[in-house]
Design a protein around this motif. Sequence first.
Motif, PDB file in Angstrom:
ATOM      1  N   PRO A  99       0.866  -1.176   0.102  1.00  0.00           N
ATOM      2  CA  PRO A  99      -0.109   0.174   0.094  1.00  0.00           C
ATOM      3  C   PRO A  99       0.859   1.298   0.005  1.00  0.00           C
ATOM      4  O   PRO A  99       0.692   2.387  -0.575  1.00  0.00           O
ATOM      5  CB  PRO A  99      -0.813  -0.195   1.177  1.00  0.00           C
ATOM      6  CG  PRO A  99      -0.740  -1.624   1.618  1.00  0.00           C
ATOM      7  CD  PRO A  99       0.270  -1.957   0.976  1.00  0.00           C
ATOM      8  N   LEU A 102       2.050   1.804  -3.491  1.00  0.00           N
ATOM      9  CA  LEU A 102       0.988   2.139  -4.489  1.00  0.00           C
ATOM     10  C   LEU A 102       0.561   3.589  -4.239  1.00  0.00           C
ATOM     11  O   LEU A 102       0.380   4.437  -5.251  1.00  0.00           O
ATOM     12  CB  LEU A 102      -0.312   1.123  -4.495  1.00  0.00           C
ATOM     13  CG  LEU A 102      -0.303  -0.185  -4.768  1.00  0.00           C
ATOM     14  CD1 LEU A 102      -1.689  -0.987  -4.405  1.00  0.00           C
ATOM     15  CD2 LEU A 102      -0.016  -0.059  -6.065  1.00  0.00           C
ATOM     16  N   ARG A 103       0.847   3.941  -3.078  1.00  0.00           N
ATOM     17  CA  ARG A 103       0.208   5.637  -2.678  1.00  0.00           C
ATOM     18  C   ARG A 103       1.270   6.354  -3.184  1.00  0.00           C
ATOM     19  O   ARG A 103       0.879   7.561  -4.063  1.00  0.00           O
ATOM     20  CB  ARG A 103      -0.005   5.485  -1.159  1.00  0.00           C
ATOM     21  CG  ARG A 103      -1.101   5.288  -0.467  1.00  0.00           C
ATOM     22  CD  ARG A 103      -0.988   5.093   0.931  1.00  0.00           C
ATOM     23  NE  ARG A 103      -2.254   4.250   1.385  1.00  0.00           N
ATOM     24  CZ  ARG A 103      -3.253   4.976   2.071  1.00  0.00           C
ATOM     25  NH1 ARG A 103      -3.609   6.166   2.129  1.00  0.00           N
ATOM     26  NH2 ARG A 103      -4.103   4.179   2.470  1.00  0.00           N
ATOM     27  N   ALA A 106       0.992   6.439  -7.315  1.00  0.00           N
ATOM     28  CA  ALA A 106      -0.073   7.195  -7.630  1.00  0.00           C
ATOM     29  C   ALA A 106      -0.084   8.817  -7.589  1.00  0.00           C
ATOM     30  O   ALA A 106      -0.207   9.724  -8.513  1.00  0.00           O
ATOM     31  CB  ALA A 106      -1.260   6.865  -6.757  1.00  0.00           C
ATOM     32  N   SER A 155      -9.805   9.130  -3.809  1.00  0.00           N
ATOM     33  CA  SER A 155      -9.284   7.683  -3.711  1.00  0.00           C
ATOM     34  C   SER A 155      -8.406   7.607  -2.337  1.00  0.00           C
ATOM     35  O   SER A 155      -7.722   8.289  -2.352  1.00  0.00           O
ATOM     36  CB  SER A 155      -8.738   7.509  -4.985  1.00  0.00           C
ATOM     37  OG  SER A 155      -7.942   6.163  -4.977  1.00  0.00           O
ATOM     38  N   TRP A 156      -8.370   6.278  -1.873  1.00  0.00           N
ATOM     39  CA  TRP A 156      -7.717   5.912  -1.136  1.00  0.00           C
ATOM     40  C   TRP A 156      -6.314   6.147  -1.268  1.00  0.00           C
ATOM     41  O   TRP A 156      -5.488   6.289  -0.379  1.00  0.00           O
ATOM     42  CB  TRP A 156      -7.662   4.363  -0.432  1.00  0.00           C
ATOM     43  CG  TRP A 156      -7.320   3.591  -1.439  1.00  0.00           C
ATOM     44  CD1 TRP A 156      -8.137   2.987  -2.813  1.00  0.00           C
ATOM     45  CD2 TRP A 156      -6.150   2.750  -1.854  1.00  0.00           C
ATOM     46  NE1 TRP A 156      -7.408   1.983  -3.365  1.00  0.00           N
ATOM     47  CE2 TRP A 156      -6.109   2.139  -2.958  1.00  0.00           C
ATOM     48  CE3 TRP A 156      -4.876   2.964  -1.117  1.00  0.00           C
ATOM     49  CZ2 TRP A 156      -5.000   1.360  -3.355  1.00  0.00           C
ATOM     50  CZ3 TRP A 156      -4.011   2.173  -1.335  1.00  0.00           C
ATOM     51  CH2 TRP A 156      -3.815   1.395  -2.419  1.00  0.00           C
ATOM     52  N   ARG A 157      -5.918   6.073  -2.465  1.00  0.00           N
ATOM     53  CA  ARG A 157      -4.445   6.372  -2.954  1.00  0.00           C
ATOM     54  C   ARG A 157      -4.082   7.661  -2.695  1.00  0.00           C
ATOM     55  O   ARG A 157      -2.866   7.981  -2.786  1.00  0.00           O
ATOM     56  CB  ARG A 157      -4.257   5.925  -4.386  1.00  0.00           C
ATOM     57  CG  ARG A 157      -4.365   4.450  -4.755  1.00  0.00           C
ATOM     58  CD  ARG A 157      -4.176   3.945  -6.162  1.00  0.00           C
ATOM     59  NE  ARG A 157      -5.180   4.717  -6.942  1.00  0.00           N
ATOM     60  CZ  ARG A 157      -5.252   4.788  -8.355  1.00  0.00           C
ATOM     61  NH1 ARG A 157      -4.160   4.114  -8.852  1.00  0.00           N
ATOM     62  NH2 ARG A 157      -6.308   5.138  -8.884  1.00  0.00           N
TER      63      ARG A 157
END
Length: 204
Positions: A99, A102-103, A106, A155-157
Amino acid sequence: MSAGEAIAGEELAPARLNRRPSPPGEGEAILWQGRPRMLVRKLWELAGFLLLLGLLTWAAVGLIRPHLAGSQFAGQPDNPSMPLILLMVAGMVMIIALPVWLRSSARARAHYMLTSRRALVWVGGRIAGEAQLFGAEMESGAQELRFSAPHMYLSWRLKDEGADRLRFEQIADAPAVAALAEEHGARWLNRPEDEQAGGTPSGG
């Protein structure tokens, strides 16, 4: 409006807020577009990510070392158990570290857009963040804008650990973009001339 219609409207409101925003349409002018300048930051984040992977792997190996060495409690390891042990170590590392990666990825690939109505963050050809300018509170730095709005999609990102903010990060012309946003309804809380005058920022 009847009481039943009001209740129905309140129930539908979260669904409208949670939907993925649409691209700019007719009557919505694009005022500014830009990308973050994150090469140096990306290199630092990559180094930190690799360091985190190394520390997690070291900690995981330390936890299973008694079994690998054999003990009265854990017994003696046999060959069929080794792939399972390695898979568990790799899974633990990925669950924690993926995670983060990915963050970071992004945010580095983001494309920013300011329209006459909204502040938008695009990632991979899709809108990952939206803040309606009218009624939004905005703070600026030398290279960053932060929007907080009642009608906002993230978005969670793009979310941080603190309060949700839509961010334009590492942009060269942040004050000029903030001025454009203010002209279209955003409240600039820390306008530079307000801070230089020593007064209370507008809106706060």
